[in-house]
Design a protein around this motif. Structure first.
Motif, PDB file in Angstrom:
ATOM      1  N   HIS A  23     -17.509   1.390   3.194  1.00  0.00           N
ATOM      2  CA  HIS A  23     -16.604   0.295   3.546  1.00  0.00           C
ATOM      3  C   HIS A  23     -17.394  -0.961   3.897  1.00  0.00           C
ATOM      4  O   HIS A  23     -18.461  -0.861   4.487  1.00  0.00           O
ATOM      5  CB  HIS A  23     -15.809   0.701   4.790  1.00  0.00           C
TER       6      HIS A  23
ATOM      7  N   ARG B  45      -7.852  -5.719  -4.143  1.00  0.00           N
ATOM      8  CA  ARG B  45      -8.953  -5.018  -3.461  1.00  0.00           C
ATOM      9  C   ARG B  45      -8.618  -3.548  -3.220  1.00  0.00           C
ATOM     10  O   ARG B  45      -9.438  -2.778  -2.757  1.00  0.00           O
ATOM     11  CB  ARG B  45      -9.245  -5.685  -2.120  1.00  0.00           C
TER      12      ARG B  45
ATOM     13  N   GLY C  34       0.816  -1.229   0.000  1.00  0.00           N
ATOM     14  CA  GLY C  34       0.000   0.000   0.000  1.00  0.00           C
ATOM     15  C   GLY C  34       0.840   1.266   0.000  1.00  0.00           C
ATOM     16  O   GLY C  34       1.888   1.344  -0.647  1.00  0.00           O
TER      17      GLY C  34
ATOM     18  N   ARG D 217     -13.489   6.333  -1.955  1.00  0.00           N
ATOM     19  CA  ARG D 217     -12.383   6.265  -2.927  1.00  0.00           C
ATOM     20  C   ARG D 217     -12.403   7.453  -3.881  1.00  0.00           C
ATOM     21  O   ARG D 217     -11.355   7.852  -4.386  1.00  0.00           O
ATOM     22  CB  ARG D 217     -12.484   4.958  -3.726  1.00  0.00           C
TER      23      ARG D 217
ATOM     24  N   ARG E 231       4.332   2.753  -2.144  1.00  0.00           N
ATOM     25  CA  ARG E 231       4.199   3.911  -3.053  1.00  0.00           C
ATOM     26  C   ARG E 231       5.213   4.998  -2.661  1.00  0.00           C
ATOM     27  O   ARG E 231       5.963   5.501  -3.497  1.00  0.00           O
ATOM     28  CB  ARG E 231       2.764   4.460  -2.948  1.00  0.00           C
TER      29      ARG E 231
ATOM     30  N   PHE F  67      -5.103  12.066  -3.441  1.00  0.00           N
ATOM     31  CA  PHE F  67      -3.769  11.693  -3.934  1.00  0.00           C
ATOM     32  C   PHE F  67      -3.351  12.628  -5.062  1.00  0.00           C
ATOM     33  O   PHE F  67      -2.184  12.992  -5.167  1.00  0.00           O
ATOM     34  CB  PHE F  67      -3.736  10.225  -4.371  1.00  0.00           C
TER      35      PHE F  67
ATOM     36  N   ASP G 180      -7.399   0.492  -3.766  1.00  0.00           N
ATOM     37  CA  ASP G 180      -8.092   1.493  -4.574  1.00  0.00           C
ATOM     38  C   ASP G 180      -7.402   1.905  -5.872  1.00  0.00           C
ATOM     39  O   ASP G 180      -7.998   1.861  -6.941  1.00  0.00           O
ATOM     40  CB  ASP G 180      -8.439   2.733  -3.723  1.00  0.00           C
TER      41      ASP G 180
ATOM     42  N   ASP H 107     -17.122   1.639  -2.805  1.00  0.00           N
ATOM     43  CA  ASP H 107     -16.778   2.514  -1.682  1.00  0.00           C
ATOM     44  C   ASP H 107     -16.591   3.939  -2.201  1.00  0.00           C
ATOM     45  O   ASP H 107     -15.600   4.244  -2.869  1.00  0.00           O
ATOM     46  CB  ASP H 107     -15.478   2.004  -1.031  1.00  0.00           C
TER      47      ASP H 107
HETATM   48  P1  ATP Z   1      -1.525   7.850   3.638  1.00  0.00           P
HETATM   49  O1  ATP Z   1      -0.297   8.483   3.125  1.00  0.00           O
HETATM   50  O2  ATP Z   1      -2.629   8.797   3.874  1.00  0.00           O
HETATM   51  O3  ATP Z   1      -1.352   6.914   4.794  1.00  0.00           O
HETATM   52  P2  ATP Z   1      -2.234   5.454   2.264  1.00  0.00           P
HETATM   53  O4  ATP Z   1      -2.302   5.087   0.819  1.00  0.00           O
HETATM   54  O5  ATP Z   1      -1.235   4.721   3.085  1.00  0.00           O
HETATM   55  O6  ATP Z   1      -2.024   7.001   2.366  1.00  0.00           O
HETATM   56  P3  ATP Z   1      -4.186   4.466   4.089  1.00  0.00           P
HETATM   57  O7  ATP Z   1      -5.531   5.004   4.384  1.00  0.00           O
HETATM   58  O8  ATP Z   1      -3.146   4.434   5.148  1.00  0.00           O
HETATM   59  O9  ATP Z   1      -3.673   5.286   2.838  1.00  0.00           O
HETATM   60  O10 ATP Z   1      -4.404   3.013   3.496  1.00  0.00           O
HETATM   61  C1  ATP Z   1      -3.349   2.085   3.275  1.00  0.00           C
HETATM   62  C2  ATP Z   1      -3.626   1.302   1.997  1.00  0.00           C
HETATM   63  O11 ATP Z   1      -4.864   0.585   2.112  1.00  0.00           O
HETATM   64  C3  ATP Z   1      -3.791   2.153   0.747  1.00  0.00           C
HETATM   65  O12 ATP Z   1      -2.551   2.457   0.159  1.00  0.00           O
HETATM   66  C4  ATP Z   1      -4.627   1.255  -0.125  1.00  0.00           C
HETATM   67  O13 ATP Z   1      -3.850   0.237  -0.702  1.00  0.00           O
HETATM   68  C5  ATP Z   1      -5.554   0.607   0.873  1.00  0.00           C
HETATM   69  N1  ATP Z   1      -6.813   1.371   1.078  1.00  0.00           N
HETATM   70  C6  ATP Z   1      -7.075   2.293   2.027  1.00  0.00           C
HETATM   71  N2  ATP Z   1      -8.324   2.773   1.938  1.00  0.00           N
HETATM   72  C7  ATP Z   1      -8.883   2.108   0.900  1.00  0.00           C
HETATM   73  C8  ATP Z   1     -10.184   2.138   0.306  1.00  0.00           C
HETATM   74  N3  ATP Z   1     -11.125   2.963   0.759  1.00  0.00           N
HETATM   75  N4  ATP Z   1     -10.397   1.302  -0.738  1.00  0.00           N
HETATM   76  C9  ATP Z   1      -9.439   0.473  -1.201  1.00  0.00           C
HETATM   77  N5  ATP Z   1      -8.209   0.409  -0.680  1.00  0.00           N
HETATM   78  C10 ATP Z   1      -7.916   1.206   0.341  1.00  0.00           C
END
Ligand code: ATP
Ligand code: MG
Length: 390
Positions: free
Chosen positions: A96, A112, A28, A159, A32, A166, A114, A156
């Motif tokens: 969710h 799964r 996740g 997203r 990135r 982002f 986003d 969801d």
């Molecule tokens: P941040 O820098 O805000 O932490 P992030 O991408 O890590 O960004 P998180 O909310 O911490 O965001 O979520 C971690 C990972 O979980 C995301 O990178 C994504 O792969 C997945 N994810 C989070 N929320 C969703 C969602 N609503 N639908 C699908 N995948 C999600």
């Protein structure tokens, strides 16, 4: 893996999981950010191990979201979220899912997620799993839904906002089909709680490219009003990245009433109050003197003064060089602009025979003098002024 400077605690956590016969993948947002050369805020591990096993492997584990297969492993003071490979259960109301279903492979888990840039994983050997072309999208700076965008946004609706977030934070473009699908489904945002919307919106607004929100706003997704023609949302990026300033600027540019908008969005009361005050301030003419500036800004916290002046420069095109010089003088010499900054108080006046309303009136008058001539703010001088003139 070495080149990514991943904290030792994270490597140790992954290593222990693997030594116990399970897979451990960074997944996740952290992958990135590592590939972008940024330091992730937190590290999430996706694992084949069920949470009960993680509880056995590590001494200190917090059961943060065991229903969703997530626990937080503490290595020293370092928290690391470990989540079992999973997919989402059934979605209701574009929110969710209530349940999650464990799966066997990291590939299924990534499907799964986003957006493609959020759907990559990396293990201890440095192997990258990137089934949806996240790395290529990262290079092209694209936010692209994993799979069919309509389906993903209908599962969801949050997203939709995450996509814009982002785009703003990473300064990426939303890929065409993803953008079209997001805008088609704007009305489904009403299923998301105002608090979650506001949480995402703050991150959007504080990003490097908050103007990314423009299509969403114009599609009716956020504010009652759209952005008035001729008003440039790009200006937002030049406003200091502080919530109330950027919200005020957004409402100013979209002719929206900040208190109505922010109430509907269930914003923090403090932010909406400050934003409304800032908008009122923006509607006044340019500052004509240092004293007038102090009087007008005295209701705002001092840490916002510079931002308010800069916001005037950006939105109203004012030349703010002189205002900035005034501000430096005020701050450097701790010039008084509030009653409590006077070197005299009500008790001093009572001793001189003042009573009731007269005390407040006299203090206000003294403050007026001191705002114009800060050098008068010495008890002796103020007492003399009171005796002579008040
Ligand atoms: P941040 O820098 O805000 O932490 P992030 O991408 O890590 O960004 P998180 O909310 O911490 O965001 O979520 C971690 C990972 O979980 C995301 O990178 C994504 O792969 C997945 N994810 C989070 N929320 C969703 C969602 N609503 N639908 C699908 N995948 C999600
Ligand atoms: Mg994260």
């Amino acid at each position: 893996m070495d080149r990514y400077h991943i904290p030792l605690s994270v490597l140790e956590c992954m290593n222990r999981i693997e030594q116990n016969g399970y897979e451990a993948w960074l997944a996740g947002g952290c992958v990135r950010d590592l590939l972008r050369g940024e330091t992730p805020e937190d590290y999430d591990i996706a694992s084949s191990a069920p949470p009960e096993k993680i509880l056995k492997i590590f001494d200190r584990v917090i059961e943060t979201g065991i229903r969703h297969g997530t626990v937080t492993v503490m290595i020293g003071d370092f928290p690391i979220e470990v989540t079992r490979f999973r997919v989402d259960g059934e979605y209701r109301d574009h929110r969710h899912p209530e349940t999650v279903i464990p799966v066997d492979s990291i590939e299924e888990d990534l499907a799964r997620r986003d957006f493609t840039v959020n759907a990559m994983a990396m293990n201890l050997t440095g192997e990258l799993k990137d089934p949806f072309g996240g790395r290529a999208d990262l290079k092209s700076k694209l936010v692209r839904a994993v799979g069919d965008p309509d389906t993903r946004f209908s599962e969801d609706a949050l997203r939709i906002l995450r996509g814009f977030r982002f785009a703003s934070v990473l300064e990426y473009t939303i890929e065409e089909k993803t953008l079209e699908a997001a805008l088609r489904r704007v009305e489904t945002l009403s299923n998301i709680s105002a608090e979650r919307i506001f949480g995402e919106l703050i991150k959007c607004m504080l990003g490097a490219a908050p103007q990314s929100l423009e299509p969403l706003i114009n599609a009716g997704g956020l504010l009652s009003a759209g952005i008035s023609s001729g008003r440039k949302l790009e200006l937002l990026a030049k406003i200091p990245p502080e919530c109330s300033l950027r919200f005020a600027a957004l409402c100013y540019l979209s002719d929206a009433n900040p208190e109505t908008v922010l109430r509907r969005l269930k914003s923090d009361k403090q932010i909406s109050k400050l934003s409304a005050g800032i908008i009122n301030e923006l509607r006044l003419p340019a500052f004509v003197s240092k004293a007038e500036m102090k009087t007008r800004l005295s209701g705002f916290p001092p840490q916002l003064w510079k931002g308010i002046i800069e916001t005037r420069g950006v939105l109203l095109g004012e030349d703010i060089a002189e205002c900035k010089a005034w501000l430096t003088a005020i701050m450097d010499h701790n010039e008084p602009y509030l009653l409590r900054m006077l070197d005299i108080d009500g008790f001093d006046l009572i001793k001189l025979g003042f009573k009731g309303e007269k005390i407040g009136e006299a203090l206000e008058k003294l403050l007026g003098e001191v705002i114009v001539s800060p050098e008068l703010n010495r008890k002796k001088i103020l007492l003399r002024l009171v005796e002579k003139h008040l």
